[in-house]
Design an enzyme around this catalytic site. Structure first.
Site, PDB file in Angstrom:
ATOM      1  N   ILE A 296       0.848  -1.202   0.000  1.00 10.61           N
ATOM      2  CA  ILE A 296       0.000   0.000   0.000  1.00 10.61           C
ATOM      3  C   ILE A 296       0.881   1.248   0.000  1.00 10.61           C
ATOM      4  CG2 ILE A 296      -1.955  -1.113   1.174  1.00 10.61           C
ATOM      5  CD1 ILE A 296      -0.993   0.377   3.737  1.00 10.61           C
TER       6      ILE A 296
ATOM      7  N   ASN B 256       1.373  -6.552   7.842  1.00 11.98           N
ATOM      8  CA  ASN B 256       2.646  -5.883   7.588  1.00 11.98           C
ATOM      9  C   ASN B 256       2.398  -4.491   6.994  1.00 11.98           C
ATOM     10  OD1 ASN B 256       5.180  -5.085   6.800  1.00 11.98           O
ATOM     11  ND2 ASN B 256       5.760  -7.108   6.022  1.00 11.98           N
TER      12      ASN B 256
ATOM     13  N   ILE C 297       4.152  -2.548   5.302  1.00 13.27           N
ATOM     14  CA  ILE C 297       4.600  -2.284   3.926  1.00 13.27           C
ATOM     15  C   ILE C 297       3.921  -3.198   2.916  1.00 13.27           C
ATOM     16  CG2 ILE C 297       6.834  -1.325   4.594  1.00 13.27           C
ATOM     17  CD1 ILE C 297       8.067  -4.049   3.794  1.00 13.27           C
ATOM     18  N   GLU C 298       3.062  -4.100   3.387  1.00 18.16           N
ATOM     19  CA  GLU C 298       2.342  -4.932   2.426  1.00 18.16           C
ATOM     20  C   GLU C 298       0.875  -4.487   2.364  1.00 18.16           C
ATOM     21  OE1 GLU C 298       3.393  -9.145   2.352  1.00 18.16           O
ATOM     22  OE2 GLU C 298       5.198  -8.679   3.496  1.00 18.16           O
ATOM     23  N   MET C 299       0.006  -5.107   3.151  1.00 18.76           N
ATOM     24  CA  MET C 299      -1.400  -4.715   3.099  1.00 18.76           C
ATOM     25  C   MET C 299      -1.771  -3.756   4.231  1.00 18.76           C
ATOM     26  SD  MET C 299      -2.705  -8.475   1.967  1.00 18.76           S
ATOM     27  CE  MET C 299      -4.346  -8.172   1.312  1.00 18.76           C
TER      28      MET C 299
END
Lengths: 339, 590
Positions: free
Chosen positions: A103, A143, A145-147
């Site tokens: 994201i 996380n 830096i992911e979702m």
């Protein structure tokens, strides 16, 4: 003949105990297509690579729900990223970038592995920190830096939806819960096996399923010792290995990150420094770039690295090309790949 | 008035006995029973899985072309049982801490077993490749160096290769350090060689280094995989749990009984006031007693059943354990021979296939030669020749002609590896066991010492006092085994004390026309009870896998066969002295 059929049954049973689900999903009707080939010649039973079972026991209702959730961007903090964003089923179950983008354009720290055949792997993630597909899901969801999501928010968004509450209720008595969301997605992932590759047809007894060059590639794959780690149904994915088994990879590459420490991050055991799960090579032809750091752009590049650091020997280009030809025969079939 | 009060009392008595009955039913520990049986069952399942897991790992180790799927397949099952037990009432419920801790230890051990298995797999995979590659690399280097007339370096490579092999057969720390140092030295001078040598030499060194570095790691991970300490802890856990459960059950009944007596007294007091009520209450309590007795009987039966089952499976496990040491030995030898045999087999297949293709090509050639003699049309001829050259091209690919030299090379490497193993086994039984001859016991001691060296810990000193004695007539191989067994025992006796100033004294001397061999250690010693049984076959005090329990039985058999005797002196805590004497026979004049 009895024996052969039995052996094949045994092979497919071998993994089916993992799936104590009740409905048998016959992918693509693959079994029907394949059965004449099974009868064609003597199957190769003593090879260190085994064919992927043609069917997998999964609950079709859960698979359907899991499929929706897998493509559901509302699982992410800002409703922009779904599982499928980085694990695109049409492109081999990966996004084909060095590291994925989460994201708000945030960059990942390690190359995304394919989601195809992930149910065949003995642990999840490069460092094997999740023991099941269900466990695995917690990380990408939460996380930043992911979702970048929180479970209560995810569940709230799913409650507000028209279709989800009913779909969950039809399968799970307790409706929408964190465990049930994870279970449905994991069940969908377990259905993503890719049977009936040309190489599997060869293993099942069809001698002409692969060419002379590809056979030579397979022989070289065994002779050079790749097979020591890349073996079994998934051609990998059932053990850990240190990256830099013979010569130190990280000394040469430099700039060591936390992700480069591998399994050490999980166990804290010095013996586990730079140790990673051996990746499955089943979908390798479709999933560049390669290695945990995504630095190898092509299969040949990856082979170069493997020869230098893992095998500690040299091979002529001709051999490496034959091995690439062999690796391409490992890609099997799944309806999602064609959609 | 009296009537009213007795009715009142009657109602009270009924209510009271009703409450009692309710209390009794409620405290019947049926649920607890199920949990107890489940826990015991799960512990046993985990023990069984654990043992099977070890065997599966050993199987991959000793089987060519093996894959790790089966070994990995244990993970989810083990994990599930581990999780079930870790949230069971044995872990979280109202049980003593010692029991909880025991369970935790058991579960942690299973967890560390997972880790050991992973390390075994990784080490094994790397070593498997390097073991195969090293002979090839060393031979290729030798050929190149000899071509350049560089005998000196060729010899030093050979030396490194031989030493690496020797280390792999009998690894010990000292050799390891010196070997690694020499390999590093070679690595440092790599630049002095031309590139055509430096590259393969670099590879040779890397692989030799990996083998030397990983050998001890691999051995210790196998050791950890095979050593079923979990089994022992599991058994202890089960025993303690059962003992606790029986106690808890007894206390519970004691409490129930007190409550019962108490209520009975209360009821009797009421009965004095109202006979009707008392009679009714008495009837009720009679039923109550019956129910209680019945409950106890049922419970005892269930418990006995569970413990019979448990002890039955323990017997089976003990059986497994005695197989374990043997299984490991067989697996090791099988592995060392099977790995090269594996690729010998698959390479032969490639060769066989290639030969068939070549045969077909040759047949085609003779047909072509025949036909050409009868043809005069040049177009026809060139078409046939074109066809033939395509066939040649195809054959070259399909028969893998380019690969053949390397395939044959691989096979030679494989044969060499098998020869190494056989040679090693040959050293062990230099001559046929039944071959008898005149031999020098001193040499026998020295060679036995070499073979037993692996078992002697680094802090232990070996003192030799070998006087010249007449030659003995008998089987040197068997005598070798006697000495190895005794030296091993001495080494193990020292090892189990953990002392760093271990001492093994070996003496030979001639006393009263008999050759005396004495092996003394300052290890843990042997107590009287053990001493009585020590020569019995299958008797062992060692940990599983450390001894078959046959060693001393064999010693006595062989020595007796040679007309000798074995004597044993020992002080527990101080040390042991094994002495055996052999008769001196007259050597026939030649």
């Amino acid at each position: 003949m009895m024996l052969t059929t039995k052996q094949i049954m045994k092979n497919s049973e071998h993994f089916s105990w993992q799936f104590t689900r009740n409905v048998k999903l016959c992918l693509l009707g693959v079994a029907v297509i394949c059965s004449p080939q099974i009868l064609a010649g003597e199957p190769l039973l003593d090879e260190p690579i085994k064919p992927i079972p043609l069917t997998v026991d999964v609950d079709l209702k859960k698979v359907a729900l899991g499929r929706l959730l897998f493509h559901e961007p509302r699982l992410s903090g800002d409703n922009t990223v779904s599982c499928a964003t980085c694990h695109d089923l049409k492109t081999g179950g990966v996004d084909r970038t060095k590291v994925s983008i989460g994201i708000k354009g945030r960059k990942g720290i390690i190359n995304s592995p394919t989601v195809y055949n992930s149910g065949l792997l003995f642990r999840q993630f490069w460092d094997g920190r999740a023991e099941t597909l269900e466990d695995q899901i917690d990380w990408p969801i939460q996380n930043p830096i992911e979702m970048g999501s929180q479970w209560p928010d995810v569940l709230a968004k799913l409650y507000d939806d028209d279709k989800y509450p009913g779909m969950f209720k039809a399968i799970y008595d307790d409706g929408i819960t964190r465990e049930n969301v994870k279970n449905a997605i994991a069940e969908f992932e377990r259905s993503l096996i890719t049977p009936n590759s040309r190489f599997d047809q060869y293993l099942r007894g069809d001698e002409n399923a692969i060419t002379a060059k590809e056979k030579r590639g397979y022989m070289l794959f065994k002779r050079y010792g790749c097979i020591s780690c890349h073996q079994g149904v998934a051609v990998g994915g059932n053990m850990f290995q240190v990256f830099g088994a013979i010569n130190s990879y990280f000394k040469v590459r430099g700039n060591i990150t936390e992700a480069d420490m591998g399994r050490f991050n999980v166990t804290g055991n010095p013996e586990d420094k730079h140790v990673f799960k051996v990746p499955s090579l089943r979908m390798v032809a479709l999933t560049p770039p390669y290695l945990h750091d995504g630095t190898a752009k092509t299969m040949l590049d990856a082979e170069d690295v493997m020869f230098k650091f893992q095998l500690g020997r040299k091979a002529p280009k001709k051999d490496k090309e034959a091995m690439v030809a062999f690796l391409k025969t490992l890609v099997g079939e799944h309806p999602e790949m064609k959609k | 008035m009296k009537k009213i009060s007795s009715i009142f009392l009657l109602v009270g008595a009924i209510a009271f006995s009703g409450a009692l009955g309710f209390y009794l039913v409620k405290t019947m520990p049926v649920q607890q029973d199920i949990a107890f049986a489940d826990n015991i069952e799960n512990i046993q399942k985990l023990q069984t899985l654990d043992a099977a897991w070890s065997l599966a790992a050993l199987y991959t180790y000793s089987t060519p072309n093996s894959d790790f799927d089966e070994v990995a397949a244990y993970l989810p099952r083990v994990r599930e049982l581990r999780e079930t037990l870790s949230i069971s009432d044995l872990a979280t419920g109202d049980v003593p801490d010692t029991l909880k801790n025991k369970l935790m230890r058991f579960l942690l051990m299973i967890e560390s077993k997972e880790e050991s298995i992973e390390h075994f797999k990784s080490n094994f995979a790397v070593m498997r490749n390097s073991l195969k590659f090293l002979p090839l690399a060393s031979r290729a280097l030798n050929v190149k160096l000899r071509k350049m007339d560089d005998e000196k370096h060729a010899a030093s490579i050979n030396d490194l290769y031989e030493r690496t092999n020797a280390f792999l057969q009998r690894p010990d720390e000292g050799t390891r350090e010196s070997l690694l140092m020499d390999l590093n030295k070679k690595d440092e001078v790599l630049m002095e060689f031309p590139e055509s040598i430096a590259n393969p030499l670099g590879n040779f060194i890397s692989h030799a280094r990996v083998l030397v570095e990983r050998k001890i790691q691999l051995d210790s991970s196998i050791e950890r995989v095979v050593n079923l300490k979990t089994n022992k802890i599991g058994d202890e856990l089960i025993t303690q749990y059962k003992a606790y459960y029986t106690d808890a059950l007894a206390t519970q009944y004691d409490e129930q009984f007190i409550h019962f007596i108490f209520s009975l007294i209360a009821a009797l007091l009421l009965a004095i006031a109202a006979i009707t009520g008392a009679v009714m209450l008495f009837r009720q309590s009679q039923e109550f007693t019956e129910k209680l007795e019945q409950g106890i009987a049922e419970k005892t039966e269930a418990y006995e059943h569970a413990s019979a089952e448990a002890s039955g499976s323990m017997v089976d496990k003990n059986l497994d354990q005695s197989m374990e040491g043997m299984g490991r030995m067989v697996a090791t030898v099988a592995h060392e021979i099977n790995t090269p045999l594996g690729y010998l087999g698959s390479n032969l297949q490639v060769l066989h296939n290639g030969m068939e293709k070549m045969q077909a090509l040759m047949n085609e050639f003779f047909t072509l030669k025949n036909d050409l003699g009868r043809m005069d049309n040049s177009d026809q001829i060139s078409a046939r020749i074109d066809n033939f050259s395509i066939l040649v091209q195809n054959t070259q690919d399909e028969a893998m002609l380019d690969e053949l030299p390397e395939i044959v090379d691989d096979m030679e490497g494989g044969i060499e590896q098998i020869q190494h193993v056989i040679k090693d086994l040959g050293d062990f039984s230099r001559k046929d066991r039944s071959d008898e001859d005149w031999f020098d016991i001193k040499q026998c001691v020295e060679s036995a010492l070499k073979m037993a060296k692996k078992e002697i810990t680094s802090g232990t000193k070996v003192q030799l006092d070998l006087k010249d004695v007449p030659e003995i007539f008998g089987s040197p191989a068997e005598m070798n085994q006697v000495l190895i067994n005794l030296i091993n025992n001495a080494a193990h006796a020292i090892e189990s004390t953990g002392r760093t100033d271990g001492l093994i004294k070996i003496r030979t001397s001639l006393e009263k026309e008999q050759v005396m061999i004495s092996i003394m250690d300052n290890g843990e010693g042997i107590d009287d009870e053990t001493r009585r049984k020590i020569f019995e076959p299958f008797f062992t005090t060692k940990d599983v896998g450390k001894g078959t329990g046959l060693g001393l039985a064999i010693v006595r058999r062989i020595v007796t066969k040679h007309g000798g005797k074995v004597l044993l002196k020992s002080i527990p805590g101080k040390g042991t002295n094994f002495v055996f004497v052999l008769p001196v026979k007259k050597k026939p004049q030649e």
